[in-house]
Structure formats: C-alpha cells, structure tokens
Write a protein that holds these residues in place. Sequence first.
Motif, short mmCIF file in Angstrom:
data_model
loop_
_atom_site.label_atom_id
_atom_site.label_comp_id
_atom_site.label_asym_id
_atom_site.label_seq_id
_atom_site.Cartn_x
_atom_site.Cartn_y
_atom_site.Cartn_z
N LYS A 136 0.82 -1.03 -0.01
CA LYS A 136 -0.11 -0.06 -0.06
C LYS A 136 0.83 1.23 -0.05
O LYS A 136 0.45 2.21 -0.34
CB LYS A 136 -0.94 0.10 1.19
CG LYS A 136 -2.01 1.08 1.30
CD LYS A 136 -2.99 0.94 0.34
CE LYS A 136 -3.73 2.16 -0.19
NZ LYS A 136 -4.72 2.14 -1.17
N HIS A 137 1.82 1.30 0.53
CA HIS A 137 3.00 2.49 0.62
C HIS A 137 2.28 3.46 1.46
O HIS A 137 2.19 4.57 1.13
CB HIS A 137 3.04 2.72 -1.06
CG HIS A 137 4.12 3.90 -1.14
ND1 HIS A 137 5.20 3.75 -0.61
CD2 HIS A 137 4.19 5.37 -1.64
CE1 HIS A 137 6.18 4.95 -0.85
NE2 HIS A 137 5.31 6.04 -1.42
N ALA A 138 1.85 2.93 2.63
CA ALA A 138 1.05 3.86 3.58
C ALA A 138 1.86 3.41 5.03
O ALA A 138 1.07 2.64 5.65
CB ALA A 138 -0.32 3.83 3.42
N ALA A 139 3.03 3.70 5.07
CA ALA A 139 4.04 3.22 6.17
C ALA A 139 3.32 3.84 7.81
O ALA A 139 4.36 3.97 8.49
CB ALA A 139 5.27 2.92 6.03
N PHE A 140 2.09 4.25 7.78
CA PHE A 140 1.95 4.64 9.37
C PHE A 140 1.78 3.56 10.20
O PHE A 140 1.80 2.41 9.92
CB PHE A 140 0.54 5.94 9.18
CG PHE A 140 -0.45 4.68 8.69
CD1 PHE A 140 -1.23 3.71 9.30
CD2 PHE A 140 -1.06 4.94 7.37
CE1 PHE A 140 -2.14 3.05 8.61
CE2 PHE A 140 -1.87 4.20 6.91
CZ PHE A 140 -2.54 3.30 7.41
N GLU A 141 2.13 3.93 11.59
CA GLU A 141 2.17 3.10 12.64
C GLU A 141 1.01 2.87 13.14
O GLU A 141 0.72 1.74 13.84
CB GLU A 141 3.08 3.55 13.82
CG GLU A 141 4.56 3.50 13.39
CD GLU A 141 5.20 2.15 12.95
OE1 GLU A 141 4.75 1.41 13.32
OE2 GLU A 141 6.17 2.24 12.10
N SER A 142 -0.01 3.81 13.28
CA SER A 142 -1.35 3.77 14.16
C SER A 142 -2.54 4.60 13.51
O SER A 142 -2.09 5.43 12.69
CB SER A 142 -0.94 4.24 15.59
OG SER A 142 -0.59 5.63 15.40
N ALA A 143 -3.59 4.08 14.18
CA ALA A 143 -4.84 4.56 13.56
C ALA A 143 -4.72 6.34 14.09
O ALA A 143 -5.53 6.93 13.34
CB ALA A 143 -6.03 3.80 14.22
N LYS A 144 -4.24 6.29 15.16
CA LYS A 144 -4.36 7.39 15.84
C LYS A 144 -3.39 8.73 14.73
O LYS A 144 -3.85 9.71 14.65
CB LYS A 144 -3.59 7.53 17.05
CG LYS A 144 -3.47 8.87 17.87
CD LYS A 144 -3.00 8.85 19.28
CE LYS A 144 -3.08 10.39 19.84
NZ LYS A 144 -2.37 11.12 19.13
N GLU A 145 -2.20 8.19 14.29
CA GLU A 145 -1.71 9.13 13.38
C GLU A 145 -2.42 9.28 12.15
O GLU A 145 -2.37 10.45 11.83
CB GLU A 145 -0.43 7.87 13.00
CG GLU A 145 0.69 8.82 12.53
CD GLU A 145 2.03 7.77 12.06
OE1 GLU A 145 1.79 6.75 12.38
OE2 GLU A 145 2.73 8.06 11.19
N VAL A 146 -3.22 8.36 11.53
CA VAL A 146 -4.25 8.37 10.59
C VAL A 146 -5.11 9.61 10.81
O VAL A 146 -5.39 10.54 9.87
CB VAL A 146 -4.67 7.20 9.97
CG1 VAL A 146 -5.56 7.35 8.81
CG2 VAL A 146 -3.58 6.04 9.71
N SER A 147 -5.59 9.48 12.01
CA SER A 147 -6.72 10.24 12.22
C SER A 147 -6.32 11.68 12.58
O SER A 147 -7.07 12.70 12.61
CB SER A 147 -7.34 9.70 13.69
OG SER A 147 -6.53 10.18 14.64
N GLU A 148 -5.09 11.90 12.59
CA GLU A 148 -4.62 13.40 12.77
C GLU A 148 -4.70 14.19 11.22
O GLU A 148 -4.56 15.10 11.34
CB GLU A 148 -3.09 13.40 13.37
CG GLU A 148 -3.07 13.26 14.77
CD GLU A 148 -1.89 12.66 15.20
OE1 GLU A 148 -0.69 12.70 14.50
OE2 GLU A 148 -1.76 12.10 16.41
N TYR A 149 -4.89 13.42 10.22
CA TYR A 149 -5.02 13.90 9.09
C TYR A 149 -6.27 13.64 8.25
O TYR A 149 -6.87 14.50 7.74
CB TYR A 149 -3.79 13.30 7.85
CG TYR A 149 -2.26 13.59 8.44
CD1 TYR A 149 -1.63 14.65 7.91
CD2 TYR A 149 -1.72 12.76 9.14
CE1 TYR A 149 -0.60 15.02 8.30
CE2 TYR A 149 -0.39 13.10 9.63
CZ TYR A 149 0.21 14.23 9.12
OH TYR A 149 1.68 14.36 9.35
N PHE A 150 -6.46 12.41 8.69
CA PHE A 150 -7.75 11.99 7.56
C PHE A 150 -8.97 11.91 8.52
O PHE A 150 -8.90 11.84 9.88
CB PHE A 150 -7.53 10.66 6.76
CG PHE A 150 -6.30 10.68 5.70
CD1 PHE A 150 -6.79 11.23 4.67
CD2 PHE A 150 -5.13 10.73 5.97
CE1 PHE A 150 -5.71 11.04 3.38
CE2 PHE A 150 -4.04 10.88 5.11
CZ PHE A 150 -4.58 10.90 3.87
#
Length: 229
Positions: A136-150
Amino acid sequence: MERYNKITEKNKREIVLLKAFPCAWGKCRFCDYIEDNSRDREEMARLNEEVLSRVTGEFGVLEVINSGSCFELPRETLELIRNIVREKKISRLFFEAHWMYREKLQKMREYMGVPIIFKIGVETFDREFRENYLNKHAAFESAKEVSEYFDSPCLMVGIKGQTREMIDYDIKMLKEHFSLGTVNVFTNNTTDVKRDEELVEWFMNKYADLLSDPSVEVLYEKTDFGVGD
Ligand code: SF4
C-alpha cells in the motif's frame, strides 16, 4: 459506466466518479481499477464537466471519487468543483487521498472553502499485511496517526491471508479513532489477491450490526455506491 448517483441511505449525498491522471503510486497489489486513468487532460476535463453538470446540490453534500486521489484530478476539474460548491450551495465534500498526500489536505480544504471529509484507503491497520503483502505504501504506525490527517478510513475485508484478529482490530480502530468509515468486502479481480469466502461469511455474521450503523458504510459489491462497473 455509471458516473453519477445519489446515495439516499446513510450520509445522504450525491456522488460522482470522475476521470483523473494515473494514480501516483499505482502499485497496490489488489488494485486493477487504475484502468480508468487517462493522460488526456482535455478529454478528462470534458467528461468530468459533463458528469458534474448533473450535480443538483439537493443534499448539500457531494462526494467526488476517481481511481486514485483527488490530487490527481485535472486542475480544470478542481476549479469546476469549487464553482459548483458555491453555485449549488454544497456545504460538505467527500474526497479521497492516499497517505502520501497527507500534508496537502489542508491546502485542498482551504481551496474548496468548505469542510472536506477526507477518506483514505487504509485497507488494514495491520502494518505488516498492509505494507508487505498489499504493498500500500502507507507506512503509518497507528490509527491515531491517520486520524490526525484523515476523517474516514476505508478498510478491506475478506482477503486470503488476512485473519479474523486483524479484522477485529481494524473495526476496533475505526470505531475508536474515527466518526466515519467504509468497509469494502473484497471481490476477486484480475490481480493475484484472492477473496476468502469463509472470512467474508464470518465477517458478515459477526459484524451484521455495521449494516445499520450510521457511521460505517459496508460495500458488499464494488458498485454499491451506484457508480463504476
Ligand atoms: S493508491 Fe488506490 S488507485 Fe493507487 S494503486 Fe493503490 S488502490 Fe490503486
């Protein structure tokens, strides 16, 4: 191919499937829908204009999808969307973007001038499966990290190699960190990623409640939003 529809169940909105330049990543293992991409800017802008001319603004909410990220839409199309937002009194947009565009989301929000619900194809919060199998080339570590943007992750369930534990974790993360989300039940396509029927059946039984959960949309067929083919 159907490119316009109205979603009248959860989160009422109009939805358009537009044409855009090739996905800048283009290497997700399960993806074969980038065939809808083009390099002919004029042709795309013309087609998108035709599709967007059907937008009435009746729900005040418009979702724009393309086979990739909104940042790959022609500039003319983005301008047109911005005009339609003003003319038709659209108060909220839904756009989709890959993780690699995370630092550009705010600019797009400012450009459109209305709140944007940014969807992201997370597929799974299991980093190993997402990165090393799905590519996927989306190397975030956590859901929280994603929720800071999306605002709204799209998950994929029912893939061979995926486990029940992974899906349980994904749904838990979705509910804990986001107020909206989409679950795509995987359907076989031309790639070597295969659907796991047993896992799909287990998911549909265990998570039957999601079907009536206003914050989660479960897409059993790729065309459940009434666009695409
Ligand atoms: S980011 Fe989306 S469009 Fe691009 S390859 Fe992956 S799934 Fe396909």
